[in-house]
Design an enzyme around this catalytic site. Structure first.
Site, short mmCIF file in Angstrom:
data_model
loop_
_atom_site.label_atom_id
_atom_site.label_comp_id
_atom_site.label_asym_id
_atom_site.label_seq_id
_atom_site.Cartn_x
_atom_site.Cartn_y
_atom_site.Cartn_z
N HIS A 26 58.57 34.89 28.86
CA HIS A 26 58.97 33.66 29.75
C HIS A 26 60.41 33.66 29.79
O HIS A 26 60.69 33.21 30.99
CB HIS A 26 58.62 32.53 28.32
CG HIS A 26 58.55 31.64 28.66
ND1 HIS A 26 57.67 29.84 28.49
CD2 HIS A 26 60.24 30.57 28.65
CE1 HIS A 26 58.67 29.27 28.87
NE2 HIS A 26 59.90 28.96 28.83
N GLU A 27 61.16 34.44 29.11
CA GLU A 27 62.80 34.34 29.33
C GLU A 27 63.45 34.73 30.97
O GLU A 27 63.70 34.93 31.42
CB GLU A 27 63.79 34.44 27.68
CG GLU A 27 63.21 33.56 27.27
CD GLU A 27 63.76 32.43 26.90
OE1 GLU A 27 64.69 32.11 28.44
OE2 GLU A 27 63.41 31.44 26.82
N HIS A 80 62.25 33.32 34.23
CA HIS A 80 63.65 31.84 34.00
C HIS A 80 64.55 33.30 35.02
O HIS A 80 65.38 32.24 35.62
CB HIS A 80 63.79 31.68 33.11
CG HIS A 80 63.01 30.59 32.37
ND1 HIS A 80 62.91 29.57 33.35
CD2 HIS A 80 62.40 30.43 31.03
CE1 HIS A 80 62.03 28.55 31.95
NE2 HIS A 80 61.83 28.95 31.21
#
Length: 215
Positions: free
Chosen positions: A22-23, A26
């Site tokens: 997820h990170e 980004h």
């Protein structure tokens, strides 16, 4: 005690992957649109150590896993300098969507793991694969739906800021310093579960039905 250890063993890998990717997503999308902040800090990485927050990634998920309720946690936020993006307001949308998008992708991959596990009924790996796949779907869908809430600093809040007219976006973004406190209040009072619970259930059903699995 055995069941607790079993749950930790089943959930550990899906939790780490869900938060890490997820990170990293980004950071990768921010780099694509011109912001090298996360890349320069080594955060565009699949190495979980670079993203783990001791409280948010380990302690809190363990507590929610043991005590019940919605699995809750976070990683160290990937730094994004939105002013460094080529088109800050427009590109913010894609940077914000990258995290939930990665979680949806992983939920589909974990559903595939279940499918493969079902195809190995005589294997000792079948049951662990199915259980881990179920955990992976659940965790990633929860993180996706939670992060899509239109509340800064969650991804949904960033998306809302990107889509709103400039004057409204500026006013809405002022909520950000209080966003985490609002989220914790919603969690403690049970309002958060009431809001996102139906969306989580529907999304899980759609993911498993996509692979012809039983809900």
């Amino acid at each position: 005690m055995d069941s607790v250890i079993q749950n930790i063993a089943i959930y550990a890998l899906p939790v780490i992957f869900a938060i890490t990717l997820h990170e990293a997503a980004h950071g990768y999308v921010a780099k694509h649109f011109g912001d090298l902040t996360a890349y320069a800090q080594g955060r565009v990485s699949l190495n979980p150590v670079r993203h783990i927050d001791p409280v948010g990634t380990i302690l809190l998920p363990l507590l929610t896993l043991l005590l019940g309720g919605i699995l809750f946690g976070w990683a160290k936020p990937v730094p994004v300098n939105f002013s460094a993006l080529r088109h800050p307001k427009q590109d913010m949308l894609w940077v914000a969507l990258a995290g939930p998008g990665a979680n949806l992708f992983m939920a589909l991959l974990w559903a595939l793991v279940i499918k493969l596990g079902i195809g190995l009924p005589e294997s000792d790996l079948a049951r662990p694969m199915i259980l881990m796949g179920e955990a992976g779907i659940k965790i990633n869908v929860i993180l996706m739906v939670l992060n899509l809430l239109p509340l800064p600093p969650l991804d949904g809040g960033r998306i809302a800021v990107s889509l709103l007219p400039h004057h409204m976006a500026h006013s809405f973004s002022k909520i950000e310093p209080y966003g985490f406190m609002i989220l914790l209040l919603l969690l403690i009072t049970g309002v958060l579960g009431a809001i996102i619970g139906p969306f989580i259930s529907i999304t899980i059903q759609m993911v498993v039905l996509f692979f012809g699995l039983e809900v």
